[in-house]
Design an enzyme around this catalytic site. Structure first.
Site, PDB file in Angstrom:
ATOM      1  N   ASP A  89      -9.514  -2.357  -2.963  1.00 37.04           N
ATOM      2  CA  ASP A  89      -8.049  -2.253  -2.874  1.00 37.04           C
ATOM      3  C   ASP A  89      -7.703  -0.886  -2.273  1.00 37.04           C
ATOM      4  O   ASP A  89      -7.801   0.137  -2.944  1.00 37.04           O
ATOM      5  CB  ASP A  89      -7.413  -2.386  -4.267  1.00 37.04           C
ATOM      6  CG  ASP A  89      -7.524  -3.807  -4.827  1.00 37.04           C
ATOM      7  OD1 ASP A  89      -8.339  -4.593  -4.301  1.00 37.04           O
ATOM      8  OD2 ASP A  89      -6.800  -4.120  -5.797  1.00 37.04           O
ATOM      9  N   LYS A 115      -1.124  -6.177  -1.111  1.00 40.24           N
ATOM     10  CA  LYS A 115      -0.901  -5.893  -2.537  1.00 40.24           C
ATOM     11  C   LYS A 115       0.365  -5.063  -2.663  1.00 40.24           C
ATOM     12  O   LYS A 115       0.571  -4.112  -1.901  1.00 40.24           O
ATOM     13  CB  LYS A 115      -2.126  -5.173  -3.090  1.00 40.24           C
ATOM     14  CG  LYS A 115      -2.024  -4.706  -4.544  1.00 40.24           C
ATOM     15  CD  LYS A 115      -3.367  -4.113  -5.013  1.00 40.24           C
ATOM     16  CE  LYS A 115      -3.249  -3.359  -6.328  1.00 40.24           C
ATOM     17  NZ  LYS A 115      -4.526  -2.723  -6.753  1.00 40.24           N
ATOM     18  N   LYS A 140      -1.353 -10.009  -3.711  1.00 44.08           N
ATOM     19  CA  LYS A 140      -1.667  -9.518  -5.050  1.00 44.08           C
ATOM     20  C   LYS A 140      -0.464  -8.751  -5.575  1.00 44.08           C
ATOM     21  O   LYS A 140       0.021  -7.818  -4.924  1.00 44.08           O
ATOM     22  CB  LYS A 140      -2.902  -8.614  -5.028  1.00 44.08           C
ATOM     23  CG  LYS A 140      -3.197  -7.957  -6.397  1.00 44.08           C
ATOM     24  CD  LYS A 140      -4.523  -7.217  -6.428  1.00 44.08           C
ATOM     25  CE  LYS A 140      -4.707  -6.432  -7.733  1.00 44.08           C
ATOM     26  NZ  LYS A 140      -6.004  -5.716  -7.800  1.00 44.08           N
TER      27      LYS A 140
END
Lengths: 224, 224
Positions: free
Chosen positions: A90, A152, A181
């Site tokens: 991430d 995300k 996400k």
């Protein structure tokens, strides 16, 4: 409703998290069958050992949480994480470059991390709370062509985390090209459910156990 | 009282700081004669160019603000920063290792960054707000034998920043062996003055201009 466990990245990114905290996190992830355990790079090796033989993925964060490291540092950190067993990466984009509308530089930054990540899944954190709708749309377009798998919403370290509106927007704009996400401030099953309903494929949260217990109650299941 | 300018690290670490913001920061630092400009690694090259020929140092942050990157990443980031012109390196220790009382690992982490920093000054951020007095004393002892020049109170990204009590403690324990940088929440001349009075040798603040104006007023000087 089906168990949300496989959507949850069971997350502990507090600066002073200890090895004992990380061990507990891994035990919980295996018990509940979460998608991944998400930890700081410092703990990737430990998590990789603890999760060996399980189906829970190892997730870590790169250039986190400010994003304004150099691309070379993000690439180095990504390579080392993957070599140490990270399955998911991430990364935070350079948020100053977004303010300057330097989308070419942002795409290059992501591209090079995706390349360094090799087979690992890359999720790109765009810190939604900082930007207006037009900018968020442009960022989803950039992420969609970058080779990353997910956009995300948030680091969880900025002024605010995921909102239902942002997750819906990111899902609509990214539709069929990139998954979403939702992360930051998701602390109960109701919020988790709302994020999944508007298109989130993954939920980043440090409240995974609470969410599972609330889901079990809502389904009339005995709590583990 | 003499001008505090030479004690001030003129700081901008906001995640979405732009090149324009950084340019302004450098102009202000040259105008007031601050000790350094402190920015994220992403902006070190730009700051190095902008400050060329001035007496203002280039300062950056490593493993910032969480500290739980691997030592290898901190070393890589330090080397690149120094090659790009950083004169001062403010690193964050691994705070989880402090919770585990793993002081040998903390010393090794600092040692390797100091070594990578070569001639650059190293300041070690111990995030005072997380720990009790005994732990802070032990951390100063570790920093004092690490080869670093400063112990620094705070990142400015945790629950709270520098306190007068912490700066006094760090100064007393480190006396004659290590200098103290106070950072986090120092937004006016009164607070800055209090930190200097109890032993701070450097002040990290994003309010350098305000502090200088207040100092000038307190001295009856015309504001620049």
């Amino acid at each position: 409703m089906n168990s949300p466990a496989k959507f949850i990245d069971h997350t502990l990114l507090r600066a002073d998290a200890t090895e004992a905290d990380i061990s507990t996190l891994c035990e919980e992830a295996v018990e509940y069958g979460f998608a991944s355990v998400c930890v700081s790079p410092y703990y990737v090796s430990q998590v990789n050992s603890l999760l060996y033989g399980s189906e829970v993925a190892v997730c870590t964060v790169i250039g986190f949480p400010l994003g304004n490291n150099t691309t070379e540092v993000k690439v180095f950190e990504t390579r080392q994480a993957v070599e140490s067993g990270a399955d998911e990466i991430d990364m935070v984009i350079c948020l100053g470059a977004v303010r300057e509308a330097n989308f070419a530089s942002i795409l290059d930054d992501i591209h090079r991390v995706v390349s360094a990540a090799d087979q690992a899944v890359v999720k790109v954190i765009i810190e939604c709370c900082l930007f207006d709708e037009d900018v968020k749309r442009r960022l989803v377009e950039v992420v969609a062509v970058s080779g990353a798998e997910y956009v995300k919403t948030s680091t969880g370290f900025a002024a605010s985390g995921a909102t239902v509106e942002d997750v819906r927007l990111l899902s609509q704009v990214g539709s069929g090209r990139i998954r979403v996400k939702a992360a930051g401030g998701i602390r109960d099953w109701l919020t988790c459910q709302a994020m999944l309903a508007v298109g989130a494929s993954r939920i980043g949260t440090s409240a995974g156990v609470v969410i599972m217990q609330q889901w079990q109650e809502s389904e009339g299941l005995p709590c583990r």
